[in-house]
Design a protein around this motif. Structure first.
Motif, short mmCIF file in Angstrom:
data_model
loop_
_atom_site.label_atom_id
_atom_site.label_comp_id
_atom_site.label_asym_id
_atom_site.label_seq_id
_atom_site.Cartn_x
_atom_site.Cartn_y
_atom_site.Cartn_z
N GLU A 35 43.56 39.29 42.45
CA GLU A 35 43.11 40.35 41.56
C GLU A 35 43.62 41.72 42.00
O GLU A 35 43.97 42.55 41.17
CB GLU A 35 41.57 40.38 41.52
CG GLU A 35 40.99 41.41 40.57
CD GLU A 35 41.41 41.17 39.12
OE1 GLU A 35 41.59 42.17 38.39
OE2 GLU A 35 41.58 39.99 38.75
N ASP A 36 43.71 41.94 43.32
CA ASP A 36 44.14 43.27 43.78
C ASP A 36 45.64 43.50 43.61
O ASP A 36 46.14 44.59 43.89
CB ASP A 36 43.71 43.52 45.23
CG ASP A 36 44.20 42.45 46.20
OD1 ASP A 36 44.95 41.55 45.78
OD2 ASP A 36 43.84 42.53 47.39
N THR B 159 49.07 32.85 38.42
CA THR B 159 47.86 33.11 39.20
C THR B 159 48.19 34.02 40.37
O THR B 159 48.96 33.64 41.26
CB THR B 159 47.25 31.80 39.71
OG1 THR B 159 46.97 30.94 38.61
CG2 THR B 159 45.97 32.07 40.49
N MET C 256 47.04 42.45 40.55
CA MET C 256 47.26 42.34 39.11
C MET C 256 47.85 43.62 38.51
O MET C 256 48.69 43.56 37.60
CB MET C 256 45.94 42.00 38.41
CG MET C 256 46.11 41.72 36.92
SD MET C 256 47.25 40.36 36.57
CE MET C 256 46.29 38.98 37.21
#
Length: 538
Positions: free
Chosen positions: A75-76, A72, A78
């Motif tokens: 998002e920025d 986990t 990934m």
């Protein structure tokens, strides 16, 4: 720049002191660095496989890391964790690649840094990857793996794991900190003023500001993002791109601080971590300097006692008398610098750097005796200068093989708030001289190094618990001059899942330095997952 102020670390063993060097956390000369890890050169033999164990051609693009490997992440980030990495044959039988990481983890879209990595692949199907850091800050894991992997890792470890070396952000082949030309670096290493006088302190401050300004001009905003926390975050990206769900890690000296920081940030991603020659992450810069002052004084006396017991010692009399001879020699060089065979002036800054270098490993003590004999009998500092050059990665042609001298300060200025108040530095200087009558004077007033640095510290020393992490192996050596044994005890006590192992002996760090007991413990941990009983002593 100014006087030699020590804030860290150095060598490993090497029987041929003329080879290139690798680096751990090493002593620095107040406004820039000083020493090394001395290793014999070696070439690694590896299988032609992708780092995840799959066969590959001479050049290919790695499969994007699977979601269960990445875990986990925001998002920025990934795109960094899932990037495709191209591995190519390099350095003989090794595999090399470049990995992207965000310059600023708080704003991943603001730019990137490149991380140079090199892989020595396992001799059989790999259990995974062991990431290696030799210390510094500023040591090149890339160079250690590409040149010395057989000296720092056992056959058993290399048979079972890929060994991954990398240059942390700001270092060497990765996006580097740049400050001075080779000629300017020679001048900076040789410069000495006595900061205990008002005039000397003013001159030292001017030199420190000129150095900071040069780094700002040459390196720009990178200087604000070479801190240890950012480097530890980079390590998690490296874990993902090689396909490991958890990070296996071998860190020496400053590398223990980097590894402990990783465990604090990513406890659930901790695999098998070995922290050898531990730093105490709760220690201030001033605590670190004072601890090293006492430990190096102890190492000097151990060296002198050993020297006097042999037949070719350049020193005479009792241990106290021989140490006084060394102290008088330092004072003499401070008053009247010497000239080496190549015409370079050897000030006390360079002289102290050369003197400290062999103290990192008792296997190198004969080299120190040789250098002292040349000075005491002939007034010739050439070999002492050679030791100082080794510590700074200066080659015979006058060029520098790495940027370790400058990046050391760049990282420390972000990692440690430093005392630069005149009265407090003077009080600290007295304490340093009491702890080390031989070296204490030359370790004082280091706080001015970062006084004019263009970026403020981003870390505050604190205990690291790493709650929730798997068990970590911490190793300390009782006679370690650069990372005193008490620091290993402190780190092991702080971390909730640490097991402390002790090597009784001299020298910096333990694994790969001749102790079968230590080597077997480390290999059993990596290969089989077994740990020794708490407080095992080798």
């Amino acid at each position: 720049m100014t006087n030699p102020a020590m804030s860290a670390d150095l060598p490993r063993q090497e029987h041929d002191m003329t080879t290139a060097t690798a680096r751990r956390r090493f002593p620095r000369l107040a406004a820039a660095a000083a020493s090394v890890v001395l290793l014999a050169a070696a070439t690694a033999c590896t299988a032609d496989t992708e780092p995840n164990g799959e066969e590959t051609g001479s050049s290919d693009t790695a499969t994007t890391a699977a979601a269960d490997v990445i875990g986990t992440v925001p998002e920025d980030l990934m795109e960094f964790y899932s990037q495709e990495v191209t591995w190519t044959d390099c350095e003989g039988s090794l595999r090399c690649a470049t990995v992207d990481a965000p310059l600023d983890y708080a704003d991943p879209g603001a730019g990137t840094v490149e991380l140079a990595v090199v892989m020595a692949e396992a001799d059989k199907a790999a259990q995974g990857t062991v990431l290696l850091n030799p210390g510094g800050p500023g040591g090149s894991g890339y160079s250690v793996v590409s040149e010395y992997v057989e000296n720092v890792t056992s056959d058993r470890l290399r048979e079972n794991f890929n060994i991954l070396g990398f240059d942390p952000r700001g270092v060497g082949r990765s996006t580097p900190v740049e400050c001075l030309s080779d000629e300017e670096l020679d001048e900076a290493r040789a410069e000495y003023v006595d900061p205990s006088t008002p005039e000397g302190l003013a001159e030292a401050r001017l030199s420190a500001k000129e150095f900071a300004d040069a780094c700002a001009a040459e390196s720009g905003e990178l200087l604000g993002f070479v801190d240890t926390t950012s480097a530890a975050r980079d390590m998690d990206i490296l874990r993902a791109v090689v396909g490991d769900r958890k990070l296996n890690y071998l860190g020496f000296s400053y590398g223990t601080f980097l590894g402990a920081t990783y465990a604090e940030l990513f406890p659930n991603n901790v695999g098998r971590l070995v922290l050898d020659g531990a730093l105490d992450p709760a220690a201030s810069n001033e605590d670190v300097t004072l601890g090293q002052a006492a430990a190096f004084e102890k190492a000097i006396r151990a060296y002198v006692e050993d020297c006097l017991s042999g037949s070719n010692c350049p020193l005479e009399g009792s241990v106290d008398e021989a140490v006084e001879t060394i102290q008088a020699l330092f004072a003499s060089v401070e008053e009247s610098p010497l000239t080496a065979a190549d015409g370079r002036t050897v000030t006390v800054s360079t002289f102290v750097s050369g003197f400290i270098t062999p103290l990192y490993d008792d296997a190198n003590w004969p080299a120190l005796s040789q250098a002292l004999e040349q000075v005491l009998t002939e007034g010739d500092p050439t070999y002492m200068l050679r030791l100082a050059d080794i510590s700074a990665d200066r080659t015979d042609d006058g060029t520098y093989a790495s940027n370790s001298f400058v990046v050391f300060n760049a990282i420390n200025c972000l990692d440690y708030p430093m005392v630069s108040d005149d009265a407090q530095m003077a009080a600290d200087a007295k304490e340093l001289e009491a702890a080390s009558p031989t070296l204490g004077k030359y370790l004082a007033y280091g706080g001015i190094t970062c006084e004019a640095w263009p970026y403020a510290p981003v870390n505050e020393p604190h205990p690291i618990k790493a709650s929730g992490a798997d068990e970590v192996l911490v190793i300390g050596t009782t006679g370690d001059p650069a990372t005193p044994y008490e620091w290993a005890e402190a780190l092991a006590a702080q971390m909730e899942s640490a097991v402390l192992v002790t090597l009784e002996g001299e020298g910096h760090t333990a694994y790969g330095r001749g102790s079968d007991c230590i080597d077997n413990i480390v290999d059993d941990y990596f290969v089989d997952g077994t740990l020794p009983a708490e407080n095992t002593v080798c």
